[in-house]
Design a protein around this motif. Structure first.
Motif, PDB file in Angstrom:
ATOM      1  N   LEU A  59       2.984  20.486  58.856  1.00 45.30           N
ATOM      2  CA  LEU A  59       3.103  19.535  57.901  1.00 45.30           C
ATOM      3  C   LEU A  59       2.450  18.194  58.428  1.00 45.30           C
ATOM      4  O   LEU A  59       1.965  17.320  57.418  1.00 45.30           O
ATOM      5  CB  LEU A  59       4.221  19.124  57.204  1.00 45.30           C
ATOM      6  CG  LEU A  59       4.859  20.480  56.288  1.00 45.30           C
ATOM      7  CD1 LEU A  59       6.561  19.754  55.984  1.00 45.30           C
ATOM      8  CD2 LEU A  59       4.053  20.155  54.988  1.00 45.30           C
ATOM      9  N   VAL A  60       2.465  17.820  59.687  1.00 43.94           N
ATOM     10  CA  VAL A  60       1.672  16.571  60.288  1.00 43.94           C
ATOM     11  C   VAL A  60       0.589  16.126  59.589  1.00 43.94           C
ATOM     12  O   VAL A  60       0.105  15.304  59.065  1.00 43.94           O
ATOM     13  CB  VAL A  60       1.815  16.532  61.717  1.00 43.94           C
ATOM     14  CG1 VAL A  60       1.209  15.438  62.288  1.00 43.94           C
ATOM     15  CG2 VAL A  60       3.426  16.459  62.206  1.00 43.94           C
ATOM     16  N   PRO A  61      -0.615  17.170  59.894  1.00 46.83           N
ATOM     17  CA  PRO A  61      -1.845  16.881  59.278  1.00 46.83           C
ATOM     18  C   PRO A  61      -1.932  16.486  57.905  1.00 46.83           C
ATOM     19  O   PRO A  61      -2.661  15.657  57.319  1.00 46.83           O
ATOM     20  CB  PRO A  61      -2.747  18.190  59.416  1.00 46.83           C
ATOM     21  CG  PRO A  61      -1.980  18.798  60.711  1.00 46.83           C
ATOM     22  CD  PRO A  61      -0.698  18.606  60.300  1.00 46.83           C
ATOM     23  N   ALA A  62      -1.166  17.359  56.943  1.00 43.23           N
ATOM     24  CA  ALA A  62      -1.004  17.295  55.533  1.00 43.23           C
ATOM     25  C   ALA A  62      -0.685  15.554  55.392  1.00 43.23           C
ATOM     26  O   ALA A  62      -1.151  14.782  54.509  1.00 43.23           O
ATOM     27  CB  ALA A  62      -0.222  18.031  54.865  1.00 43.23           C
ATOM     28  N   LEU A  78     -11.175  14.167  51.195  1.00 45.85           N
ATOM     29  CA  LEU A  78     -10.525  14.370  52.350  1.00 45.85           C
ATOM     30  C   LEU A  78      -9.456  15.581  52.291  1.00 45.85           C
ATOM     31  O   LEU A  78      -9.120  15.966  53.322  1.00 45.85           O
ATOM     32  CB  LEU A  78      -9.690  12.967  53.008  1.00 45.85           C
ATOM     33  CG  LEU A  78      -9.447  13.238  54.311  1.00 45.85           C
ATOM     34  CD1 LEU A  78     -10.369  13.053  55.366  1.00 45.85           C
ATOM     35  CD2 LEU A  78      -8.689  11.668  54.703  1.00 45.85           C
ATOM     36  N   LEU A  79      -9.056  15.720  51.048  1.00 47.61           N
ATOM     37  CA  LEU A  79      -8.026  16.631  51.076  1.00 47.61           C
ATOM     38  C   LEU A  79      -8.677  18.030  51.099  1.00 47.61           C
ATOM     39  O   LEU A  79      -8.995  18.415  49.960  1.00 47.61           O
ATOM     40  CB  LEU A  79      -7.269  16.367  49.924  1.00 47.61           C
ATOM     41  CG  LEU A  79      -6.468  15.289  49.995  1.00 47.61           C
ATOM     42  CD1 LEU A  79      -5.673  14.916  48.429  1.00 47.61           C
ATOM     43  CD2 LEU A  79      -5.237  15.139  50.907  1.00 47.61           C
ATOM     44  N   ASN A  80      -8.847  18.568  52.168  1.00 44.80           N
ATOM     45  CA  ASN A  80      -9.452  19.948  52.261  1.00 44.80           C
ATOM     46  C   ASN A  80      -8.518  21.160  52.080  1.00 44.80           C
ATOM     47  O   ASN A  80      -8.230  21.700  53.211  1.00 44.80           O
ATOM     48  CB  ASN A  80     -10.416  19.875  53.311  1.00 44.80           C
ATOM     49  CG  ASN A  80     -10.991  21.342  53.460  1.00 44.80           C
ATOM     50  OD1 ASN A  80     -10.969  22.176  52.603  1.00 44.80           O
ATOM     51  ND2 ASN A  80     -11.607  21.641  54.633  1.00 44.80           N
ATOM     52  N   TYR A  81      -8.063  21.332  50.893  1.00 43.73           N
ATOM     53  CA  TYR A  81      -6.962  22.563  50.688  1.00 43.73           C
ATOM     54  C   TYR A  81      -7.400  23.726  51.372  1.00 43.73           C
ATOM     55  O   TYR A  81      -6.711  24.317  52.336  1.00 43.73           O
ATOM     56  CB  TYR A  81      -6.693  22.674  49.160  1.00 43.73           C
ATOM     57  CG  TYR A  81      -6.237  21.408  48.466  1.00 43.73           C
ATOM     58  CD1 TYR A  81      -4.961  20.964  48.555  1.00 43.73           C
ATOM     59  CD2 TYR A  81      -7.109  20.796  47.599  1.00 43.73           C
ATOM     60  CE1 TYR A  81      -4.572  19.804  47.922  1.00 43.73           C
ATOM     61  CE2 TYR A  81      -6.703  19.692  47.008  1.00 43.73           C
ATOM     62  CZ  TYR A  81      -5.609  19.128  47.193  1.00 43.73           C
ATOM     63  OH  TYR A  81      -5.150  18.062  46.287  1.00 43.73           O
ATOM     64  N   ALA A  82      -8.540  24.058  50.934  1.00 43.00           N
ATOM     65  CA  ALA A  82      -9.113  25.507  51.487  1.00 43.00           C
ATOM     66  C   ALA A  82      -8.987  25.622  53.015  1.00 43.00           C
ATOM     67  O   ALA A  82      -8.938  26.879  53.585  1.00 43.00           O
ATOM     68  CB  ALA A  82     -10.541  25.879  50.662  1.00 43.00           C
ATOM     69  N   LEU A 146       0.073  22.446  51.354  1.00 38.55           N
ATOM     70  CA  LEU A 146      -0.778  22.325  50.496  1.00 38.55           C
ATOM     71  C   LEU A 146      -0.321  21.423  49.153  1.00 38.55           C
ATOM     72  O   LEU A 146      -0.809  20.780  48.603  1.00 38.55           O
ATOM     73  CB  LEU A 146      -1.155  23.742  49.910  1.00 38.55           C
ATOM     74  CG  LEU A 146      -1.942  24.600  50.903  1.00 38.55           C
ATOM     75  CD1 LEU A 146      -2.534  26.030  50.196  1.00 38.55           C
ATOM     76  CD2 LEU A 146      -3.206  23.762  51.500  1.00 38.55           C
ATOM     77  N   VAL A 147       1.095  21.855  49.037  1.00 34.49           N
ATOM     78  CA  VAL A 147       1.836  21.151  47.858  1.00 34.49           C
ATOM     79  C   VAL A 147       2.006  19.742  48.164  1.00 34.49           C
ATOM     80  O   VAL A 147       1.830  18.811  47.427  1.00 34.49           O
ATOM     81  CB  VAL A 147       3.006  21.907  47.611  1.00 34.49           C
ATOM     82  CG1 VAL A 147       3.928  21.137  46.511  1.00 34.49           C
ATOM     83  CG2 VAL A 147       3.081  23.292  46.963  1.00 34.49           C
ATOM     84  N   VAL A 148       2.181  19.522  49.601  1.00 32.26           N
ATOM     85  CA  VAL A 148       2.284  18.160  49.989  1.00 32.26           C
ATOM     86  C   VAL A 148       1.295  17.326  49.891  1.00 32.26           C
ATOM     87  O   VAL A 148       1.192  16.387  49.271  1.00 32.26           O
ATOM     88  CB  VAL A 148       2.788  18.068  51.539  1.00 32.26           C
ATOM     89  CG1 VAL A 148       2.690  16.598  51.948  1.00 32.26           C
ATOM     90  CG2 VAL A 148       4.190  18.527  51.441  1.00 32.26           C
ATOM     91  N   LEU A 168      -6.071  25.275  43.413  1.00 27.19           N
ATOM     92  CA  LEU A 168      -5.760  26.858  42.926  1.00 27.19           C
ATOM     93  C   LEU A 168      -6.598  27.664  43.896  1.00 27.19           C
ATOM     94  O   LEU A 168      -6.062  28.914  44.079  1.00 27.19           O
ATOM     95  CB  LEU A 168      -6.147  26.951  41.514  1.00 27.19           C
ATOM     96  CG  LEU A 168      -5.108  26.151  40.426  1.00 27.19           C
ATOM     97  CD1 LEU A 168      -5.501  26.597  39.205  1.00 27.19           C
ATOM     98  CD2 LEU A 168      -3.559  26.741  40.512  1.00 27.19           C
ATOM     99  N   VAL A 169      -7.730  27.502  44.036  1.00 26.69           N
ATOM    100  CA  VAL A 169      -8.386  28.315  44.986  1.00 26.69           C
ATOM    101  C   VAL A 169      -7.855  28.680  46.405  1.00 26.69           C
ATOM    102  O   VAL A 169      -7.775  29.600  46.901  1.00 26.69           O
ATOM    103  CB  VAL A 169      -9.956  27.756  45.367  1.00 26.69           C
ATOM    104  CG1 VAL A 169     -10.763  28.492  46.419  1.00 26.69           C
ATOM    105  CG2 VAL A 169     -10.849  27.775  44.074  1.00 26.69           C
ATOM    106  N   ALA A 170      -7.315  27.093  46.882  1.00 32.10           N
ATOM    107  CA  ALA A 170      -6.652  27.380  48.176  1.00 32.10           C
ATOM    108  C   ALA A 170      -5.300  28.249  48.005  1.00 32.10           C
ATOM    109  O   ALA A 170      -4.899  28.857  48.931  1.00 32.10           O
ATOM    110  CB  ALA A 170      -6.297  25.864  48.627  1.00 32.10           C
ATOM    111  N   LEU A 171      -4.564  28.398  47.067  1.00 34.13           N
ATOM    112  CA  LEU A 171      -3.384  28.899  46.554  1.00 34.13           C
ATOM    113  C   LEU A 171      -3.606  30.121  46.829  1.00 34.13           C
ATOM    114  O   LEU A 171      -3.086  31.180  47.293  1.00 34.13           O
ATOM    115  CB  LEU A 171      -2.668  28.488  45.279  1.00 34.13           C
ATOM    116  CG  LEU A 171      -1.982  27.325  45.257  1.00 34.13           C
ATOM    117  CD1 LEU A 171      -1.302  27.325  43.903  1.00 34.13           C
ATOM    118  CD2 LEU A 171      -1.039  27.454  46.450  1.00 34.13           C
TER     119      LEU A 171
END
Lengths: 293, 308
Positions: A59-62, A78-82, A146-148, A168-171
């Motif tokens: 979780l640290v990077p998130a 910056l939030l690269n979910y995928a 991802l949720v965080v 959603l793509v990342a999910l």
């Protein structure tokens, strides 16, 4: 002296006449129990240390990304979910390697497997439910960051309109990743009664597989055979998920040679799912033979 | 009521010529039924087939009226099974494990908790149920294994060698418990053992297997009925042979059985025989310890029917 009024009754054996759950009720209960015991619930306190420790590290990077956006005010790009699972691939792999044996090796080693197989579900359904429990546990592990990021990003002022499609793509990618990782973990952990061997085997396949794929793809790119190199993504679940997210979901790729068209990505997805299905079939067969011994 | 019925049930492993079970036809009723045989006689194979986990090579069987080939799930819902070997996860508490097993058998959560506490008390693990099972003694492990077989209130329990590895005191407790399940709890029990004496005491019916063959299947009383022979024990110097010679001189046939004399009364009336023994003992100055009718023992079945 006060008079004793309490009486102890020996009520003897009482039969059970209440309702019983059907097949699906049993499946739901076993699924829940399996997913929770992967995180150490219902087991000794020590069993919770490793899964939760790894989750915190993952979780640290998130948290750092959300912090940067909130306090430094950088763009939510910056939030690269995928690409998140590729950043934390080592921790995710360790989680799968260390916790898959909880659902497979542990039953074989303690012999509890013979009790499970003598219960209503039977060998095939039991093996599949164990696998599904691992999918759920891995899904919880990879989706939490991802949720965080998503919730943190929205809190820091990002637009739902911009974030939701990428999220959603990342999910979807996380779900595919969980299915593939659970299959690798279940295969390794159900082949041996020794936990160390199961952990080692899974780590070799996942972490070394990822490293080898990255190196081979790099070589392929330098040799100018990008198309062929893209197919190497089938070796590592992390690279494959990245390829599918890129090819079918238009997400930015973290690797050198992602497939350049949706057809290749779709084919890769189908091949990977077929391989997973074959591995599951073998898993079921192993449990069937196990039950008859 | 018949709870288990097998008809010419045969199981061969792989292409093996030797059958693990050979044309076995038995009927198991209520109460406690013992299946006895040496290791490898086919006891565990029989249980696996009855649970629907192993398909027979040929023949048929029903458990509680369900066909073993097509209704394995229904059988496993209604049957409790205690395997022979270790099967308890060491890092779980007995109470959690038994609740979990109740859930896997289809009990709703509240009922599983209540029944787990109940059966653990019945098997004698009331205080220890909150401890991790890794620290249990063999006796406690066997009790926990029995508890998980009972938690879902089965209509039949199959116990594979429940006294394995127990010391004499724990063995007695386990046998008493098995007997209670069959008689007080009213749950039919199929129990295997390679120790004949054990089953003789707790079973209503005994099935004797040898290398997959059925040797006998009869009520325990048929095995342990009066054999018509009389056992005599005398004390004194060289008592057995002196008494024996004196009996032979009177034309009474006998043979030694351990320290005892086993007398075949032939046609002599029992009273007359007892008088002869009493008088001879007095004449020879021997201490007469006992004169008793000899009852059969299960091990005689093996002595008579299994070639050495």
């Amino acid at each position: 002296m006060s008079e004793r009024t309490g009486v102890i009754h020996d009520i003897g054996y009482r039969p059970y006449t209440g309702p019983r759950e059907g097949r699906w009720g049993i499946v739901a209960g076993l699924l829940r129990h399996g997913a929770l015991s992967t995180f150490g619930f219902g087991r000794s306190a020590r069993s919770k240390v490793l899964p939760f420790g790894l989750l915190v590290v993952t979780l640290v990077p998130a948290i750092v990304f959300v912090g940067i956006i909130s306090f430094v005010g950088m763009d939510s790009e910056l939030l690269n979910y995928a690409g998140y699972q590729q950043v934390t691939a080592a921790f995710v792999s360790l989680f799968v390697a260390a916790q898959a044996p909880v659902l497979f090796t542990r039953d074989l080693r303690s012999g509890a497997i013979s009790l499970y197989l003598a219960r209503p579900l039977g060998p095939a359904a039991f093996a599949l439910v164990r696998w599904a429990s691992l999918v759920l546990a891995i899904l919880a592990f990879v989706v939490t960051p991802l949720v965080v990021m998503f919730v943190g990003g929205l809190g820091a002022g990002a637009e739902v309109r911009d974030e939701l499609p990428r999220f959603l793509v990342a999910l979807a990618g996380a779900l595919l990743l969980a299915v593939l990782l659970a299959t690798v973990g279940a295969t390794a952990a159900s082949l041996t009664m020794r936990r160390g061997l199961a952990i080692g085997g899974t780590i070799v396949v996942l972490i070394f597989g990822l490293g080898a794929t990255a190196i081979l793809q790099e070589i392929g790119r330098e040799q100018g055979v990008e198309d062929a190199a893209a197919w190497l993504g089938l070796i590592s679940p992390f690279v494959l998920v990245d390829a599918v997210q890129h090819g079918l979901g238009d997400a930015a790729s973290s690797f050198e040679t992602p497939p350049d068209n949706p057809t290749t990505a779709a084919l890769m997805l189908l091949i990977a799912l077929a391989a997973a299905a074959a591995a599951l079939l073998l898993l079921v067969r192993r449990y069937r033979t196990r039950g008859s011994r | 009521m018949t709870v288990i019925q097998t008809r010419v049930l045969t199981k061969r492993y792989g292409g093996s010529k030797v059958a693990a079970l050979d044309s076995l036809s038995i009927d198991v009723g209520e109460g406690v039924t013992g299946v006895v045989g040496a290791n490898g006689a086919g006891k565990s194979t029989l249980i696996k087939i009855l649970l629907g986990l192993l398909s027979p090579t040929s023949g048929d069987a029903t458990v509680l009226g369900h066909d073993i080939r097509t209704e394995g799930e229904a059988i496993r819902t209604a049957v409790g099974y205690m395997p022979e070997h270790d099967c308890l996860p060491p890092d779980m508490r007995a109470i959690d494990f038994v609740v979990h097993m109740g859930r896997v058998s289809g009990l709703p959560p509240a009922a599983a908790r209540e029944r787990a506490a109940d059966v653990l008390r019945h098997v004698g693990l009331a205080e220890e149920r909150y401890r991790l099972m890794g620290g249990y003694s063999t006796g406690m492990k066997q009790r926990a294994k029995l508890a998980q077989a009972l938690v879902h209130d089965p209509r039949l329990v199959m116990l594979d060698e429940p006294t394995n590895g127990l010391d004499p005191a724990a063995r007695e407790d386990m046998l008493a418990l098995v007997r209670r399940i069959g008689h007080d709890f009213g749950i039919p029990v199929l129990v295997t053992s390679h120790l004949l004496g054990e089953l003789e005491r707790i079973s209503d019916h005994v099935v004797v297997l040898d290398a997959g063959h059925l040797l006998r299947s009869e009520a325990t009383t048929a095995f342990t009925a009066d054999t018509g022979h009389v056992l005599v024990e005398v004390l004194g110097e060289d008592a057995q042979s002196r008494m024996g010679q004196a009996l032979a001189a009177r034309g009474v046939a006998w043979q030694p059985r351990g320290q005892l004399l086993e007398i075949d009364p032939a046609d002599a009336p029992p009273d007359a025989l007892r008088d002869i023994v009493r008088d001879l003992a007095a004449e020879l100055g021997l201490g007469l310890v006992r004169i008793q009718p000899q009852t059969g023992r299960l091990e005689d079945v093996f002595r008579e029917e299994v070639p050495a």
